[in-house]
Write a protein that holds these residues in place. Sequence first.
Motif, PDB file in Angstrom:
ATOM      1  N   ALA A 144       0.806  -1.222   0.000  1.00  0.00           N
ATOM      2  CA  ALA A 144       0.000   0.000   0.000  1.00  0.00           C
ATOM      3  C   ALA A 144       0.836   1.268   0.000  1.00  0.00           C
ATOM      4  O   ALA A 144       0.430   2.286  -0.565  1.00  0.00           O
ATOM      5  CB  ALA A 144      -0.937  -0.002   1.213  1.00  0.00           C
ATOM      6  N   GLY A 145       2.002   1.240   0.626  1.00  0.00           N
ATOM      7  CA  GLY A 145       2.775   2.470   0.769  1.00  0.00           C
ATOM      8  C   GLY A 145       2.252   3.321   1.906  1.00  0.00           C
ATOM      9  O   GLY A 145       1.210   3.034   2.507  1.00  0.00           O
ATOM     10  N   SER A 146       2.949   4.406   2.195  1.00  0.00           N
ATOM     11  CA  SER A 146       2.612   5.223   3.364  1.00  0.00           C
ATOM     12  C   SER A 146       1.246   5.874   3.265  1.00  0.00           C
ATOM     13  O   SER A 146       0.606   6.138   4.282  1.00  0.00           O
ATOM     14  CB  SER A 146       3.681   6.305   3.572  1.00  0.00           C
ATOM     15  N   ASP A 147       0.773   6.142   2.041  1.00  0.00           N
ATOM     16  CA  ASP A 147      -0.533   6.792   1.901  1.00  0.00           C
ATOM     17  C   ASP A 147      -1.626   5.834   1.450  1.00  0.00           C
ATOM     18  O   ASP A 147      -2.752   6.252   1.165  1.00  0.00           O
ATOM     19  CB  ASP A 147      -0.453   7.969   0.924  1.00  0.00           C
ATOM     20  N   GLY A 148      -1.304   4.545   1.350  1.00  0.00           N
ATOM     21  CA  GLY A 148      -2.313   3.557   1.011  1.00  0.00           C
ATOM     22  C   GLY A 148      -2.768   3.562  -0.425  1.00  0.00           C
ATOM     23  O   GLY A 148      -3.845   3.019  -0.740  1.00  0.00           O
ATOM     24  N   LYS A 149      -1.977   4.099  -1.341  1.00  0.00           N
ATOM     25  CA  LYS A 149      -2.410   4.255  -2.740  1.00  0.00           C
ATOM     26  C   LYS A 149      -1.841   3.189  -3.684  1.00  0.00           C
ATOM     27  O   LYS A 149      -2.169   3.187  -4.868  1.00  0.00           O
ATOM     28  CB  LYS A 149      -2.043   5.653  -3.252  1.00  0.00           C
ATOM     29  N   TYR A 150      -0.965   2.320  -3.221  1.00  0.00           N
ATOM     30  CA  TYR A 150      -0.480   1.185  -4.016  1.00  0.00           C
ATOM     31  C   TYR A 150       0.179   1.601  -5.329  1.00  0.00           C
ATOM     32  O   TYR A 150      -0.089   1.028  -6.384  1.00  0.00           O
ATOM     33  CB  TYR A 150      -1.626   0.209  -4.311  1.00  0.00           C
ATOM     34  N   ARG A 151       1.029   2.579  -5.292  1.00  0.00           N
ATOM     35  CA  ARG A 151       1.796   2.966  -6.480  1.00  0.00           C
ATOM     36  C   ARG A 151       3.087   3.633  -6.045  1.00  0.00           C
ATOM     37  O   ARG A 151       3.195   4.166  -4.938  1.00  0.00           O
ATOM     38  CB  ARG A 151       0.985   3.856  -7.426  1.00  0.00           C
ATOM     39  N   LEU A 152       4.083   3.594  -6.940  1.00  0.00           N
ATOM     40  CA  LEU A 152       5.398   4.139  -6.625  1.00  0.00           C
ATOM     41  C   LEU A 152       5.971   4.799  -7.872  1.00  0.00           C
ATOM     42  O   LEU A 152       5.942   4.210  -8.955  1.00  0.00           O
ATOM     43  CB  LEU A 152       6.335   3.022  -6.144  1.00  0.00           C
ATOM     44  N   MET A 153       6.493   5.995  -7.709  1.00  0.00           N
ATOM     45  CA  MET A 153       7.067   6.720  -8.837  1.00  0.00           C
ATOM     46  C   MET A 153       8.575   6.492  -8.912  1.00  0.00           C
ATOM     47  O   MET A 153       9.266   6.423  -7.887  1.00  0.00           O
ATOM     48  CB  MET A 153       6.775   8.219  -8.697  1.00  0.00           C
ATOM     49  N   ASN A 154       9.092   6.345 -10.126  1.00  0.00           N
ATOM     50  CA  ASN A 154      10.540   6.275 -10.328  1.00  0.00           C
ATOM     51  C   ASN A 154      11.210   7.498  -9.732  1.00  0.00           C
ATOM     52  O   ASN A 154      10.620   8.594  -9.670  1.00  0.00           O
ATOM     53  CB  ASN A 154      10.869   6.249 -11.813  1.00  0.00           C
ATOM     54  N   SER A 155      12.459   7.349  -9.356  1.00  0.00           N
ATOM     55  CA  SER A 155      13.227   8.481  -8.868  1.00  0.00           C
ATOM     56  C   SER A 155      13.514   9.458 -10.006  1.00  0.00           C
ATOM     57  O   SER A 155      13.461   9.095 -11.198  1.00  0.00           O
ATOM     58  CB  SER A 155      14.554   8.008  -8.290  1.00  0.00           C
ATOM     59  N   LYS A 156      13.830  10.678  -9.648  1.00  0.00           N
ATOM     60  CA  LYS A 156      14.209  11.695 -10.631  1.00  0.00           C
ATOM     61  C   LYS A 156      15.403  11.216 -11.455  1.00  0.00           C
ATOM     62  O   LYS A 156      15.443  11.398 -12.678  1.00  0.00           O
ATOM     63  CB  LYS A 156      14.537  13.007  -9.909  1.00  0.00           C
ATOM     64  N   ALA A 157      16.361  10.569 -10.803  1.00  0.00           N
ATOM     65  CA  ALA A 157      17.550  10.092 -11.510  1.00  0.00           C
ATOM     66  C   ALA A 157      17.190   9.041 -12.550  1.00  0.00           C
ATOM     67  O   ALA A 157      17.736   9.037 -13.660  1.00  0.00           O
ATOM     68  CB  ALA A 157      18.550   9.522 -10.503  1.00  0.00           C
ATOM     69  N   THR A 158      16.252   8.133 -12.213  1.00  0.00           N
ATOM     70  CA  THR A 158      15.843   7.095 -13.159  1.00  0.00           C
ATOM     71  C   THR A 158      15.130   7.706 -14.358  1.00  0.00           C
ATOM     72  O   THR A 158      15.384   7.337 -15.511  1.00  0.00           O
ATOM     73  CB  THR A 158      14.935   6.073 -12.465  1.00  0.00           C
ATOM     74  N   ILE A 159      14.220   8.634 -14.099  1.00  0.00           N
ATOM     75  CA  ILE A 159      13.484   9.275 -15.200  1.00  0.00           C
ATOM     76  C   ILE A 159      14.440  10.029 -16.114  1.00  0.00           C
ATOM     77  O   ILE A 159      14.364   9.920 -17.348  1.00  0.00           O
ATOM     78  CB  ILE A 159      12.396  10.224 -14.639  1.00  0.00           C
ATOM     79  N   GLU A 160      15.351  10.767 -15.522  1.00  0.00           N
ATOM     80  CA  GLU A 160      16.305  11.518 -16.336  1.00  0.00           C
ATOM     81  C   GLU A 160      17.221  10.582 -17.124  1.00  0.00           C
ATOM     82  O   GLU A 160      17.586  10.880 -18.269  1.00  0.00           O
ATOM     83  CB  GLU A 160      17.112  12.457 -15.450  1.00  0.00           C
ATOM     84  N   GLU A 161      17.549   9.427 -16.544  1.00  0.00           N
ATOM     85  CA  GLU A 161      18.414   8.486 -17.250  1.00  0.00           C
ATOM     86  C   GLU A 161      17.722   7.901 -18.477  1.00  0.00           C
ATOM     87  O   GLU A 161      18.305   7.826 -19.564  1.00  0.00           O
ATOM     88  CB  GLU A 161      18.856   7.360 -16.316  1.00  0.00           C
ATOM     89  N   VAL A 162      16.472   7.480 -18.322  1.00  0.00           N
ATOM     90  CA  VAL A 162      15.795   6.874 -19.458  1.00  0.00           C
ATOM     91  C   VAL A 162      15.493   7.914 -20.538  1.00  0.00           C
ATOM     92  O   VAL A 162      15.524   7.609 -21.736  1.00  0.00           O
ATOM     93  CB  VAL A 162      14.524   6.113 -19.013  1.00  0.00           C
ATOM     94  N   ILE A 163      15.242   9.158 -20.147  1.00  0.00           N
ATOM     95  CA  ILE A 163      15.086  10.220 -21.140  1.00  0.00           C
ATOM     96  C   ILE A 163      16.397  10.432 -21.886  1.00  0.00           C
ATOM     97  O   ILE A 163      16.413  10.641 -23.111  1.00  0.00           O
ATOM     98  CB  ILE A 163      14.589  11.517 -20.480  1.00  0.00           C
ATOM     99  N   SER A 164      17.518  10.337 -21.172  1.00  0.00           N
ATOM    100  CA  SER A 164      18.823  10.491 -21.839  1.00  0.00           C
ATOM    101  C   SER A 164      19.069   9.345 -22.804  1.00  0.00           C
ATOM    102  O   SER A 164      19.666   9.538 -23.869  1.00  0.00           O
ATOM    103  CB  SER A 164      19.948  10.591 -20.804  1.00  0.00           C
ATOM    104  N   TRP A 165      18.628   8.125 -22.466  1.00  0.00           N
ATOM    105  CA  TRP A 165      18.722   6.999 -23.401  1.00  0.00           C
ATOM    106  C   TRP A 165      17.972   7.334 -24.691  1.00  0.00           C
ATOM    107  O   TRP A 165      18.459   7.071 -25.786  1.00  0.00           O
ATOM    108  CB  TRP A 165      18.108   5.742 -22.796  1.00  0.00           C
ATOM    109  N   ALA A 166      16.773   7.865 -24.529  1.00  0.00           N
ATOM    110  CA  ALA A 166      15.949   8.193 -25.700  1.00  0.00           C
ATOM    111  C   ALA A 166      16.651   9.217 -26.583  1.00  0.00           C
ATOM    112  O   ALA A 166      16.716   9.066 -27.810  1.00  0.00           O
ATOM    113  CB  ALA A 166      14.585   8.708 -25.246  1.00  0.00           C
ATOM    114  N   LYS A 167      17.192  10.250 -25.968  1.00  0.00           N
ATOM    115  CA  LYS A 167      17.862  11.291 -26.755  1.00  0.00           C
ATOM    116  C   LYS A 167      19.117  10.747 -27.436  1.00  0.00           C
ATOM    117  O   LYS A 167      19.412  11.096 -28.585  1.00  0.00           O
ATOM    118  CB  LYS A 167      18.189  12.482 -25.856  1.00  0.00           C
ATOM    119  N   GLU A 168      19.825   9.889 -26.747  1.00  0.00           N
ATOM    120  CA  GLU A 168      21.042   9.300 -27.296  1.00  0.00           C
ATOM    121  C   GLU A 168      20.751   8.483 -28.550  1.00  0.00           C
ATOM    122  O   GLU A 168      21.567   8.445 -29.485  1.00  0.00           O
ATOM    123  CB  GLU A 168      21.686   8.409 -26.222  1.00  0.00           C
ATOM    124  N   HIS A 169      19.575   7.841 -28.592  1.00  0.00           N
ATOM    125  CA  HIS A 169      19.233   6.954 -29.707  1.00  0.00           C
ATOM    126  C   HIS A 169      18.138   7.536 -30.604  1.00  0.00           C
ATOM    127  O   HIS A 169      17.496   6.790 -31.348  1.00  0.00           O
ATOM    128  CB  HIS A 169      18.825   5.585 -29.173  1.00  0.00           C
TER     129      HIS A 169
END
Length: 340
Positions: A144-169
């Motif tokens: 559930a997580g601390s607020d009981g909503k059953y979801r988790l967001m990627n970290s800022k570093a992960t999001i920025e990394e995958v966006i950089s993969w996209a730009k690289e390719h």
Amino acid sequence: MRYISPLSILLSGLGLALTLTTLPGCNSPSGSETGSSKAAADSAKPTVVDTLALKRTAMRRDSLRADSITRAGGQLPGAILPGHRIVAFYGNIRAKGMGILGREPKDQMFRKFEKVLKEWQDADPSLPIQPALHNVTITAQGAAGSDGKYRLMNSKATIEEVISWAKEHKCIIFLDVQVGLSDLEHELHKLEPYLKDPIVHLGIDPEFAMATKGVRPGKKIGTYDAKDVNYAINFLARIVSENKLPPKVLTVHRFTQGMITNYKNLKLDPRVQVVMHMDGWGNPTLKKDSYHDYIQTQPVQYTGFKLFYEYDIKPKGSHLMTPPEVLAELTPKPLYIQYQ
């Protein structure tokens, strides 16, 4: 010709009007102490600005402008569809179990992706291929997580990394959202900073939208109503207008009747290109039947089709459909192809 936002015009006009009404001595009756006192008192009152009304007016004017461009030229400048076919690798770069995007090492995965892109280009040379990464960025959870909503967001570093993969390719990228027991209104704003980038687009997954089911993700298949999809459309349309971006692509996952309700109430906007995406797995006959029942016979705008490297081959006598098969056996031919 430089386009000036209607909101800036409204705010500029409002600012001018406020300046004129608060200048001392303007249009005040000479020799009237009562009039001067009243004018001074009025000028001291704070002016209430209905910013929401201003934004609604600006958005309406932007939408009308977008509609007029679409009628004249067929689509807004920079639109990806229908002039391209998007081919995407799906998953999460931090989770091997979610799809091809995170299952294999980066360089190995991109070598495989290049072969797939070539297969699609060879299958239909008439449409250029737009490569894409589709990263599940807000992920449904069993806990559930601390607020009981059953979801988790990627970290800022992960999001920025995958966006950089996209730009690289030279890919575009979709940030996909599984809300759990939350909702789009509380989740999408977290992605707004990334969506201001022209290469970043959005996916929403009703399978894991559990608010109407009242259970944790994975217990039942979730659902979105047209009003939820319309919220996502309006959210993206605002970002496009405010940041003067080309149209965004919105993918909406679907493989059952109940995943999208009241589809006829969807309100399209030329600033957002909606892909209704058949993402069920199984043998080719089942997949084609699902595409017919939930995509072809309930048309929205553009269509998508998912291929599962692991699950499509599991049923006895099944196989992973090839690009020529998909194009020959599905009507309309999907413009968004996703591999998981």
